[in-house]
Design a protein around this motif. Structure first.
Motif, PDB file in Angstrom:
ATOM      1  N   SER A   4     -22.403   3.252 -11.097  1.00  0.00           N
ATOM      2  CA  SER A   4     -23.673   3.130 -11.803  1.00  0.00           C
ATOM      3  C   SER A   4     -24.473   1.926 -11.314  1.00  0.00           C
ATOM      4  N   HIS A   5     -23.949   1.209 -10.307  1.00  0.00           N
ATOM      5  CA  HIS A   5     -24.655   0.056  -9.753  1.00  0.00           C
ATOM      6  C   HIS A   5     -25.547   0.479  -8.596  1.00  0.00           C
ATOM      7  N   PHE A   6     -26.741  -0.117  -8.554  1.00  0.00           N
ATOM      8  CA  PHE A   6     -27.686   0.149  -7.473  1.00  0.00           C
ATOM      9  C   PHE A   6     -27.202  -0.526  -6.193  1.00  0.00           C
ATOM     10  N   ALA A   7     -27.443   0.111  -5.059  1.00  0.00           N
ATOM     11  CA  ALA A   7     -27.069  -0.474  -3.772  1.00  0.00           C
ATOM     12  C   ALA A   7     -27.838  -1.768  -3.533  1.00  0.00           C
ATOM     13  N   VAL A   8     -29.113  -1.774  -3.927  1.00  0.00           N
ATOM     14  CA  VAL A   8     -29.981  -2.952  -3.824  1.00  0.00           C
ATOM     15  C   VAL A   8     -30.632  -3.142  -5.189  1.00  0.00           C
ATOM     16  N   PRO A   9     -30.551  -4.334  -5.768  1.00  0.00           N
ATOM     17  CA  PRO A   9     -31.155  -4.525  -7.093  1.00  0.00           C
ATOM     18  C   PRO A   9     -32.675  -4.377  -7.047  1.00  0.00           C
TER      19      PRO A   9
END
Length: 96
Positions: A4-9
């Protein structure tokens, strides 16, 4: 990495006097969207919310949710200036 984490914030600043905040995950994006004023929730907001909610329950990819959230931030004017793409025709810096 959690799926659920973005590759790039996505870097946002919701108020001019507030520091830039980095949004790293679908859950953080949903928090930002939950705080958005009801009177400013249009089609792009709904698309970003639907994509992020869909990603939180596994029916939409995190990448798609990130793209929808970033588009919402860009159009809404809360995306940090350092994440904005240069306008077409804008002079690009030259590399020596």
């Amino acid at each position: 990495m959690d799926n659920s984490h973005f590759a790039v914030p996505v870097r946002v600043s919701t108020l001019p006097e507030m520091p830039i905040e980095e949004i790293y995950s679908v859950e953080q994006a949903l928090d930002v969207l939950a705080e958005w004023p009801k009177g400013r929730q249009g089609k792009l907001y709904q698309a970003a919310f639907n994509a992020c909610f869909g990603a939180s329950v596994g029916v939409v990819s995190t990448e798609e949710a990130c793209r929808a959230f970033a588009a919402f931030c860009r159009v809404s004017g809360i995306m940090a200036k350092d994440m904005m793409k240069p306008k077409k025709g804008a002079e690009q810096p030259r590399l020596m």
